[in-house]
Motif scaffolding. Structure first.
Motif, short mmCIF file in Angstrom:
data_model
loop_
_atom_site.label_atom_id
_atom_site.label_comp_id
_atom_site.label_asym_id
_atom_site.label_seq_id
_atom_site.Cartn_x
_atom_site.Cartn_y
_atom_site.Cartn_z
N TYR A 1 6.12 1.02 -12.09
CA TYR A 1 5.92 0.12 -13.23
C TYR A 1 6.99 0.37 -14.30
N ASP A 2 7.21 1.65 -14.62
CA ASP A 2 8.18 2.00 -15.67
C ASP A 2 9.59 1.54 -15.29
N TYR A 3 9.96 1.77 -14.03
CA TYR A 3 11.30 1.38 -13.59
C TYR A 3 11.45 -0.15 -13.66
N TYR A 4 10.40 -0.83 -13.23
CA TYR A 4 10.41 -2.31 -13.26
C TYR A 4 10.62 -2.82 -14.68
N GLN A 5 9.95 -2.19 -15.65
CA GLN A 5 10.12 -2.61 -17.05
C GLN A 5 11.58 -2.46 -17.47
N GLY A 6 12.21 -1.39 -16.96
CA GLY A 6 13.64 -1.17 -17.26
C GLY A 6 14.50 -2.29 -16.70
N LEU A 7 14.17 -2.76 -15.47
CA LEU A 7 14.94 -3.86 -14.86
C LEU A 7 14.83 -5.12 -15.71
N LYS A 8 13.63 -5.35 -16.24
CA LYS A 8 13.41 -6.55 -17.06
C LYS A 8 14.27 -6.51 -18.32
N ASN A 9 14.40 -5.31 -18.85
CA ASN A 9 15.09 -5.20 -20.13
C ASN A 9 16.59 -4.89 -20.00
N ALA A 10 17.05 -4.78 -18.74
CA ALA A 10 18.46 -4.40 -18.52
C ALA A 10 19.40 -5.47 -19.04
N ILE B 1 0.85 -1.19 0.00
CA ILE B 1 0.00 0.00 0.00
C ILE B 1 0.89 1.25 0.00
N ILE B 2 0.33 2.32 -0.54
CA ILE B 2 1.03 3.61 -0.52
C ILE B 2 0.17 4.59 0.25
N LYS B 3 0.79 5.28 1.21
CA LYS B 3 0.12 6.38 1.91
C LYS B 3 1.08 7.56 1.86
N SER B 4 0.64 8.65 1.30
CA SER B 4 1.52 9.80 1.01
C SER B 4 2.70 9.27 0.18
N ASP B 5 3.94 9.48 0.68
CA ASP B 5 5.09 9.02 -0.11
C ASP B 5 5.72 7.77 0.47
N THR B 6 4.94 7.02 1.25
CA THR B 6 5.49 5.83 1.91
C THR B 6 4.83 4.56 1.39
N LEU B 7 5.69 3.60 1.09
CA LEU B 7 5.20 2.28 0.67
C LEU B 7 5.30 1.33 1.86
N LEU C 1 10.39 6.68 -3.02
CA LEU C 1 9.37 6.39 -2.00
C LEU C 1 10.06 5.95 -0.72
N ASN C 2 9.49 6.28 0.43
CA ASN C 2 10.00 5.71 1.68
C ASN C 2 9.47 4.29 1.78
N GLY D 1 8.45 -12.87 -2.03
CA GLY D 1 8.37 -12.80 -3.50
C GLY D 1 9.64 -12.21 -4.11
N ILE D 2 10.07 -12.81 -5.22
CA ILE D 2 11.21 -12.25 -5.94
C ILE D 2 10.77 -10.90 -6.54
N THR D 3 9.54 -10.83 -7.00
CA THR D 3 9.03 -9.56 -7.54
C THR D 3 8.87 -8.52 -6.43
N ARG D 4 8.52 -8.99 -5.24
CA ARG D 4 8.42 -8.08 -4.08
C ARG D 4 9.73 -7.32 -3.91
N ASP D 5 10.85 -8.04 -3.95
CA ASP D 5 12.16 -7.39 -3.81
C ASP D 5 12.39 -6.38 -4.94
N LEU D 6 11.98 -6.75 -6.15
CA LEU D 6 12.19 -5.86 -7.30
C LEU D 6 11.29 -4.63 -7.20
N VAL D 7 10.09 -4.81 -6.65
CA VAL D 7 9.19 -3.66 -6.46
C VAL D 7 9.80 -2.72 -5.41
N LEU D 8 10.38 -3.30 -4.35
CA LEU D 8 11.01 -2.45 -3.32
C LEU D 8 12.20 -1.69 -3.92
N GLU D 9 13.00 -2.39 -4.72
CA GLU D 9 14.14 -1.74 -5.40
C GLU D 9 13.64 -0.61 -6.31
N SER D 10 12.57 -0.88 -7.04
CA SER D 10 12.02 0.13 -7.96
C SER D 10 11.46 1.32 -7.17
#
Ligand code: PLP
Length: 277
Positions: free
Chosen positions: A268-277, A184-190, A217-218, A202-211
């Motif tokens: 989402y955009d940053y994640y797409q970049g990780l996929k294509n890196a 969840i996001i509240k203000s600028d915190t995830l 985001l905090n 989740g492996i994607t969980r880690d990638l979402v946190l990295e993104s």
């Protein structure tokens, strides 16, 4: 073609013993690994989680990491699809009689690959609905076990209610989805539930946190309640096949009046970049 115990064979010719403990008890573990443009995404991380799952249930890993990599690449080479989803499962193997406790057996290894078609950004921007349910699963959700009866029940409920996912809560705290992690996001915190025995890491969980970190985001890996989720600015779910997906309605409640959040779009955009890196 599928891989079964050392052989690449047509799927309709692949079979295992009725005494296989995977069949009798769901006694096994698995991984789902995305492949983009022919490249296996985050293989090391998936193999590490596989090893953790195997260790937790005392099944010997039949292959080293280079051997896994070799087998997976050979299987991928048999398909012309560039984006695929690899499913690999290791069951404890077949015994001569059915009993709960186990001897040292030869594990059964099955791998298949299916075309992967992640939703486009404009498809995701439509937003998705979810429903909430108490989390009645066991206390070792960190093991990626093939015993998925509870998750199956939730996923069927989601299907029958025409929603994308069931969001689970234990002792009033949101844990994860039936087949995904929840943010969840509240203000600028995830916020997302901390890793441990109540969620699959989740492996994607880690990638979402990295993104999300990259998008300034905090990050708080801490528990939050269902009420917090219903009042959040944004709600997302993540998994290897769904990537990061915005949820705009949970039960009867619209999230942010049903409008997709700007943070999701950046992540989402940053994640797409990780996929294509
Ligand atoms: N949590 C559960 C219960 C899952 O079944 C999954 C994926 O299947 C996830 C989380 C997300 O894991 P990953 O991002 O590694 O696909």
């Amino acid at each position: 073609m599928v891989y079964l115990n050392g052989e690449f064979i047509p799927k309709d010719q692949a079979s295992v013993s009725i005494m296989d403990r995977g069949f009798l008890f769901g006694d096994g573990v698995y991984e789902v690994i995305p492949v983009y443009s022919g490249k296996i995404f985050r293989l090391d991380e998936h193999l590490k989680r596989l090893q953790n799952s195997l260790n937790s249930v005392q099944i010997n890993n039949p292959y080293s990491a280079p051997e896994w990599s070799d087998i997976l690449h050979q299987l991928l080479g048999l398909s012309t699809e560039s984006n695929q989803s690899l499913y690999l499962q290791i069951s404890r193997g077949a015994d001569i009689s059915r009993k709960h406790s186990f001897e040292s057996l030869t594990p059964t290894v099955f791998i298949e690959s299916n075309p992967l078609m992640p939703k486009t950004k404009s498809e995701l921007e439509m937003g998705f609905r979810a429903m909430s349910q108490p989390d009645f699963r066991w206390q070792r959700c960190d093991i990626k076990s093939t015993s998925l009866l509870a998750n199956i029940m939730y996923s069927q409920q989601a299907k029958q209610n025409s929603v994308e996912e069931v969001i689970l809560h234990r002792d009033s705290n949101v844990t994860e989805g039936a087949t995904s992690n929840v943010f969840i996001i509240k203000s600028d915190t995830l916020l997302t539930h901390p890793t441990g025995k109540h969620i699959l890491s989740g492996i994607t969980r880690d990638l979402v946190l990295e993104s999300a970190k990259h998008c300034h985001l905090n990050i708080e890996e801490s528990t939050f309640t269902l009420d917090h989720l219903l009042m959040a600015d944004e709600v997302w779910i993540s998994s290897s096949t769904r990537e990061v997906m915005p949820i705009t309605q949970v039960d009867d409640r619209l999230i942010n009046n049903g409008v997709i959040g700007q943070h999701w779009s950046h992540v989402y955009d940053y994640y797409q970049g990780l996929k294509n890196a």
